[in-house]
Design a protein around this motif. Structure first.
Motif, short mmCIF file in Angstrom:
data_model
loop_
_atom_site.label_atom_id
_atom_site.label_comp_id
_atom_site.label_asym_id
_atom_site.label_seq_id
_atom_site.Cartn_x
_atom_site.Cartn_y
_atom_site.Cartn_z
N ARG A 1 13.87 42.53 -13.20
CA ARG A 1 14.56 42.65 -11.92
C ARG A 1 13.64 42.31 -10.75
N ASP A 2 12.39 42.80 -10.81
CA ASP A 2 11.50 42.59 -9.67
C ASP A 2 10.98 41.16 -9.55
N ALA A 3 11.33 40.29 -10.54
CA ALA A 3 10.97 38.87 -10.42
C ALA A 3 11.94 38.13 -9.50
N LEU A 4 13.09 38.73 -9.22
CA LEU A 4 14.09 38.09 -8.38
C LEU A 4 13.74 38.23 -6.91
N PRO A 5 14.16 37.27 -6.08
CA PRO A 5 14.03 37.44 -4.63
C PRO A 5 14.76 38.71 -4.17
N ALA A 6 14.35 39.26 -3.04
CA ALA A 6 14.88 40.54 -2.57
C ALA A 6 16.39 40.52 -2.39
N ASP A 7 16.93 39.40 -1.88
CA ASP A 7 18.37 39.35 -1.64
C ASP A 7 19.16 39.39 -2.95
N LEU A 8 18.59 38.80 -4.01
CA LEU A 8 19.29 38.83 -5.29
C LEU A 8 19.13 40.18 -5.98
N GLN A 9 18.00 40.84 -5.76
CA GLN A 9 17.88 42.21 -6.26
C GLN A 9 18.95 43.10 -5.62
N ALA A 10 19.18 42.91 -4.34
CA ALA A 10 20.22 43.67 -3.66
C ALA A 10 21.60 43.31 -4.19
N ALA A 11 21.80 42.03 -4.51
CA ALA A 11 23.11 41.58 -5.01
C ALA A 11 23.47 42.24 -6.34
N LEU A 12 22.47 42.66 -7.08
CA LEU A 12 22.74 43.31 -8.37
C LEU A 12 23.47 44.63 -8.19
N GLU A 13 23.43 45.19 -7.00
CA GLU A 13 24.08 46.48 -6.75
C GLU A 13 25.56 46.34 -6.43
N GLN A 14 26.04 45.13 -6.22
CA GLN A 14 27.45 44.95 -5.87
C GLN A 14 28.34 45.17 -7.08
N GLU A 15 29.58 45.50 -6.82
CA GLU A 15 30.56 45.68 -7.89
C GLU A 15 30.88 44.30 -8.48
N PRO A 16 30.72 44.13 -9.80
CA PRO A 16 30.93 42.80 -10.37
C PRO A 16 32.40 42.42 -10.42
N THR A 17 32.67 41.15 -10.23
CA THR A 17 34.00 40.60 -10.45
C THR A 17 34.29 40.59 -11.94
N VAL A 18 35.48 41.05 -12.32
CA VAL A 18 35.84 41.12 -13.74
C VAL A 18 36.60 39.85 -14.12
N LEU A 19 36.01 39.07 -15.01
CA LEU A 19 36.66 37.87 -15.53
C LEU A 19 37.52 38.25 -16.73
N PRO A 20 38.57 37.49 -17.03
CA PRO A 20 39.42 37.82 -18.18
C PRO A 20 38.68 37.71 -19.50
N ALA A 21 39.18 38.38 -20.50
CA ALA A 21 38.50 38.45 -21.80
C ALA A 21 38.28 37.08 -22.41
N TRP A 22 39.12 36.12 -22.09
CA TRP A 22 39.02 34.78 -22.70
C TRP A 22 38.11 33.84 -21.92
N ASP A 23 37.49 34.30 -20.85
CA ASP A 23 36.60 33.44 -20.08
C ASP A 23 35.42 33.00 -20.96
N PRO A 24 34.97 31.74 -20.83
CA PRO A 24 33.86 31.27 -21.68
C PRO A 24 32.57 32.05 -21.49
N MET A 25 32.38 32.72 -20.35
CA MET A 25 31.17 33.51 -20.18
C MET A 25 31.23 34.79 -21.00
N GLY A 26 32.34 35.03 -21.65
CA GLY A 26 32.43 36.16 -22.59
C GLY A 26 32.11 35.77 -24.00
N ALA A 27 31.70 34.53 -24.21
CA ALA A 27 31.35 34.07 -25.56
C ALA A 27 30.14 34.82 -26.07
N LEU A 28 30.08 35.01 -27.37
CA LEU A 28 28.97 35.71 -28.01
C LEU A 28 28.05 34.71 -28.69
N ALA A 29 26.75 34.88 -28.46
CA ALA A 29 25.77 34.02 -29.11
C ALA A 29 25.67 34.37 -30.58
N ARG A 30 25.63 33.32 -31.43
CA ARG A 30 25.59 33.50 -32.87
C ARG A 30 24.40 32.77 -33.49
#
Length: 442
Positions: A413-442
């Motif tokens: 976390r501390d490798a990130l710029p300060a503004d992005l460290q702060a951004a980690l505290e925001q409530e995340p947007t929930v993407l639908p279950a079928w979104d490709p970013m929900g894919a599992l690495a195999r």
């Protein structure tokens, strides 16, 4: 308006093909040789060697065999360098089978909770259908790896070695899927008949009893404790005594896993924002799988800084694209399919995600980078496909491939710029279950 294929149209296509001597020559080649051997660009191949200016690995590559455990291997590979140093041994492996057992068991519970949560939806609902399709997957994400280690700890490979089913999960997954899908039918029926939450919870516990038995038969029983002793690289004998998995993890995990975050490059969404995916995870009650979206150049910079600081980097990518596994090389232009098929391929990274052409399929470890004028030109990758491929199991990725097909890395976390460290505290947007970013690495 319906436009059927006419004989005149197909006849003309055949005439055009037969009149093209290049097409006929390629037909002869492709008919007798795998397309990738015909399409591979020898200029790209001969321009790559496996040397890098910043190199961390001096250990042997691991092998996930016929299983979808790359994310567990990449995670334990990240941790094993520090453990080997502390133990004063040349090489060391944590038990991936131990984590596989607990991942399967935790996933079954997580999945059954999702089935109960969606019990009021039609069985053909898109989310329910997706859940039913993914009843017993091997794959995972960075946050899922850390959730397992934080809850269940780690053991050395000697305390829970591989079994036939850990190295070849197909049949175990087949039988586990039957158990879970039948449970889904029964839980949904109970919910429709008005069963209380307590009654559904007891029915779920009964299913988990069966799941535990199935996993124990296939993978062995995970140890509550074990006697830890070893010989160091100078043949000196050491005995630590009886340890629990949690004690072993506390002793030999030398990096602060709780300080790591997952950053992704997804050009479909605004940078500097966080998001998650519905029904994605394995351990109920663990921190949710959360991504911080950043530009790819920053992702590269963070990876370079970590490697230059002596630390490998866990990452997820689409290894099905522009990769020759035997040679152990990745390059965005490795195969010249356009010349063979006489097309122009111009899908962007965002286009490929939107149109189901690409998603994260595999997790590995960056163990080196080749820098020229402080800029990365290629990356060294520790894979988990054994020592027969690439450079004794280590692969080389040209930097142009990183930009197109690497989707995420885990960084402090501390490798990130300060503004992005702060951004980690925001409530995340929930993407639908079928979104490709929900894919599992195999």
């Amino acid at each position: 308006m319906t436009a059927e294929l006419t004989p005149d149209f197909t006849e003309q296509l055949t005439k055009n093909f037969d009149a093209d001597p290049t097409a006929r020559l390629l037909q002869n080649a492709v008919a007798t040789t795998p397309i990738d051997k015909v399409a591979i660009d020898r200029r790209v191949v001969t321009s790559i060697d496996h040397s890098v200016s910043e190199l961390l690995d001096d250990w042997s590559a691991t092998n996930q065999e016929k299983s979808g455990r790359c994310w567990l291997f990449a995670g334990t590979n990240l941790l094993r360098a520090g453990a080997a140093k502390k133990l004063d041994v040349k090489d060391f492996e944590f038990s991936q089978n131990y984590l596989l057992f607990w991942d399967k068991f935790e996933k079954a519970n997580f999945w059954l909770e999702s089935i109960i949560e969606t019990a009021g939806d039609d069985v053909d609902d898109r989310t329910v259908a997706l859940l039913l399709d993914r009843s017993a997957e091997d794959g995972g994400q960075w946050n899922m790896f850390t959730a397992l280690v934080e809850k269940h700890g780690l053991v050395p490979k000697t305390a829970m070695p591989e079994t036939n089913s850990s190295s070849n999960t197909h049949l175990m997954n087949r039988d586990l899927s039957v158990v879970l899908r039948q449970a889904a039918r029964d839980l949904r029926k109970r919910a429709a008949d008005g069963a209380s939450g307590e009654e559904l919870g007891q029915a779920k516990a009964d299913v988990l009893t069966t799941v535990h038995r199935l996993l124990s038969l296939h993978l062995g029983t995970p140890p509550d404790s074990f006697v830890w002793q070893w010989k160091d690289k100078d043949s000196g004998f050491h005995r630590k005594g009886t340890m629990t998995p949690q004690e072993f993890a506390a002793e030999y995990v030398t990096i602060p896993l709780e300080d790591y975050v997952c950053v992704v490059n997804d050009p479909r969404h605004p940078y500097g924002q966080t998001f998650t995916v519905a029904h994605l995870g394995n351990v109920v009650g663990a921190r949710p799988v959360t991504y911080l979206n950043i530009e790819v150049d920053l992702m590269k910079k963070l990876a370079v800084e970590a490697i230059s600081g002596g630390e490998p980097v866990w990452f997820g990518c689409d290894t099905s694209q522009m990769c020759d596994a035997n040679l152990g090389i990745w390059d965005a232009k490795l195969f010249d399919y356009d010349a063979i098929y006489n097309v122009t391929s111009d899908l962007s990274k965002a286009d490929r995600l939107l149109h189901h052409e690409s998603l994260m399929t595999h997790a590995m470890l960056f163990t080196g980078v080749d820098l020229l004028d402080n800029a990365p030109r290629r990356w060294r990758v520790e894979n988990s496909w054994g020592s027969e491929k690439g450079d004794k199991g280590f692969m080389t990725m040209n930097d142009n491939w990183f930009g197109e097909y690497v989707f995420e890395i885990a960084v402090r976390r501390d490798a990130l710029p300060a503004d992005l460290q702060a951004a980690l505290e925001q409530e995340p947007t929930v993407l639908p279950a079928w979104d490709p970013m929900g894919a599992l690495a195999r």
